[in-house]
Design a protein around this motif. Structure first.
Motif, short mmCIF file in Angstrom:
data_model
loop_
_atom_site.label_atom_id
_atom_site.label_comp_id
_atom_site.label_asym_id
_atom_site.label_seq_id
_atom_site.Cartn_x
_atom_site.Cartn_y
_atom_site.Cartn_z
N GLN A 60 0.21 22.90 -4.83
CA GLN A 60 -0.16 22.74 -3.42
C GLN A 60 0.70 21.71 -2.71
OE1 GLN A 60 -1.81 21.60 -6.01
NE2 GLN A 60 -2.58 19.54 -5.60
N ILE A 111 10.12 34.11 -4.36
CA ILE A 111 8.81 33.59 -3.95
C ILE A 111 7.80 34.01 -5.00
CG2 ILE A 111 7.09 33.44 -2.12
CD1 ILE A 111 9.21 34.49 -0.18
N THR A 112 7.20 33.04 -5.67
CA THR A 112 6.23 33.35 -6.72
C THR A 112 4.82 33.47 -6.14
OG1 THR A 112 6.19 30.98 -7.23
CG2 THR A 112 7.57 32.37 -8.60
N SER A 113 3.89 33.83 -6.98
CA SER A 113 2.53 34.11 -6.52
C SER A 113 1.84 32.91 -5.87
CB SER A 113 1.67 34.62 -7.69
OG SER A 113 1.63 33.67 -8.73
N ASP A 114 2.33 31.71 -6.17
CA ASP A 114 1.75 30.51 -5.56
C ASP A 114 2.35 30.22 -4.19
OD1 ASP A 114 4.27 29.69 -6.33
OD2 ASP A 114 3.55 28.30 -7.87
N GLY A 115 3.25 31.09 -3.72
CA GLY A 115 3.85 30.93 -2.39
C GLY A 115 5.02 29.98 -2.34
N ILE A 116 5.46 29.49 -3.49
CA ILE A 116 6.57 28.54 -3.54
C ILE A 116 7.90 29.29 -3.61
CG2 ILE A 116 7.64 26.68 -4.88
CD1 ILE A 116 4.82 25.90 -5.79
N TYR A 117 8.87 28.82 -2.83
CA TYR A 117 10.21 29.40 -2.82
C TYR A 117 11.05 28.74 -3.92
CZ TYR A 117 9.39 31.58 1.78
OH TYR A 117 8.91 32.36 2.81
N ALA A 129 6.64 22.98 -1.40
CA ALA A 129 7.03 24.08 -0.52
C ALA A 129 8.13 24.91 -1.16
CB ALA A 129 7.50 23.53 0.83
N SER A 130 9.09 24.24 -1.77
CA SER A 130 10.18 24.93 -2.44
C SER A 130 10.65 24.10 -3.62
CB SER A 130 11.35 25.18 -1.49
OG SER A 130 12.03 23.97 -1.18
N GLU A 162 13.78 29.17 6.69
CA GLU A 162 12.64 29.80 6.02
C GLU A 162 11.31 29.19 6.45
OE1 GLU A 162 12.54 32.40 4.31
OE2 GLU A 162 14.31 32.67 3.03
N LYS A 197 3.43 18.80 1.98
CA LYS A 197 4.28 19.35 0.93
C LYS A 197 5.67 18.75 0.99
CE LYS A 197 2.07 23.93 1.11
NZ LYS A 197 2.33 25.39 1.22
#
Length: 322
Positions: A136, A225-231, A139-140, A320, A114
């Motif tokens: 995918q 942080i959204t549902s896809d885990g991305i900051y 990361a952020s 983080e 990522k």
């Protein structure tokens, strides 16, 4: 929207640092020494420039980096950092595909799955595009004065009035000039598609088609942080003219900033329209160009240091686990 940065290459030079350039236009800053690991994130930092932007104009020994003094500082403090090169003027989708190609290259070069994406101005929606099509790999995502909800200035240009015709004339000269100076003359450009992409009308349609909790409906913070885990993060300045010695900057701030009316803005993008995820700060004493330390670091005498803000953000990502 970055004409003053182009002019600055006539008088500026970058710090002497080792760099690695690839065919795509990707540039990695390699420090001559490392002073700390303060900015050493888990995943590489990938920077995406805005409209009329570039990686570097000229050579490493005599030229100008878009992210003036920012990438060298990040590298000296342990970051693996890349500056990307996309079309100075084109649609978000075209720029996004170009950025995605370079993200894939960074992943191949570093072996990391990522990246941490940071985009300025039109670079904000460009980063958002990569998140949408390849979550995918992200990361952020950070937007600096990103036109996440568009800029009314773009709507004015798209309307085809005298101002838009004048801008079109300037762009037709500057776009190929910039691409040639940064060593990638084959980059396609499309004036109308570029401005249309960052208009309020088109950004509203785009965000309706690809809704994100990181972009709020009002002017409050978006979801971190959204549902896809991305900051998600964002920051911006709210000034128009910050240094009278920066004459191009000042002239642009008076003209463009005045066209945005009384709403808080950085001379090109309304503060409310730049929000993306957690707002770090939206009242820096900067205009649109100060945010990336242009022109040659000229800013208000009491302004925050953009270089330090980038370094602190890298440390935030590090803490983080990003």
């Amino acid at each position: 929207m970055k004409t003053k940065i182009l002019l600055s290459c006539l008088v500026g030079s970058t710090l002497s640092l080792g760099t690695m350039t690839h065919a795509s236009g990707l540039v990695q800053t390699k420090p001559t020494y490392v002073m700390s690991d303060y900015a050493k994130t888990k995943y590489p930092i990938v920077l995406g420039h805005g409209m009329m932007g570039f990686t570097r104009l000229g050579s490493a020994s005599f030229g100008l980096d878009y992210w003036y003094q920012i990438t060298p500082d990040l590298a000296r403090n342990g970051a693996t950092v890349f500056a990307t090169q996309v079309s100075p003027f084109n649609s978000t989708e075209v720029r996004g595909e170009q950025l995605l190609q370079q993200v894939d290259e960074v992943i191949a070069l570093t072996g990391k799955p990522k990246v941490n994406l940071i985009g300025h101005s039109h670079g904000g929606p460009t980063v958002q595009y990569v998140e949408i099509v390849a979550p995918q790999k992200v990361a952020s995502a950070t937007a600096i004065a990103g036109v996440m909800k568009g800029s009314p200035l773009a709507d004015t240009v798209v309307s085809g009035n005298f101002f838009g015709t004048l801008v079109n004339f300037v762009v037709d000269f500057l776009s190929p000039t910039i691409s040639t100076l940064e060593g990638n003359p084959s980059l396609p450009y499309d004036f109308k598609a570029g401005f249309r992409s960052i208009s309020v009308a088109e950004r509203t349609k785009f965000n309706a088609l690809h809704p994100s909790a990181a972009i709020p409906k009002d002017c409050s913070s978006g979801q971190k942080i959204t549902s896809d885990g991305i900051y998600h993060y964002s920051w911006t300045g709210d000034q128009k003219v910050t240094n009278v010695f920066d004459v191009v900057d000042s002239a642009f701030g008076v003209i463009a900033g005045g066209m945005l009316g009384s709403q808080p803005n950085d001379s090109l993008v309304p503060v409310c329209n730049s929000i993306y995820g957690q707002v770090i700060r939206n009242d820096y004493n900067w205009n649109h160009f100060d945010e990336v330390n242009q022109i040659l670091g000229l800013k208000a005498w009491n302004a925050q240091d953009p270089v330090a803000v980038f370094r602190q953000h890298a440390n935030r990502l590090k803490l983080e686990g990003l």
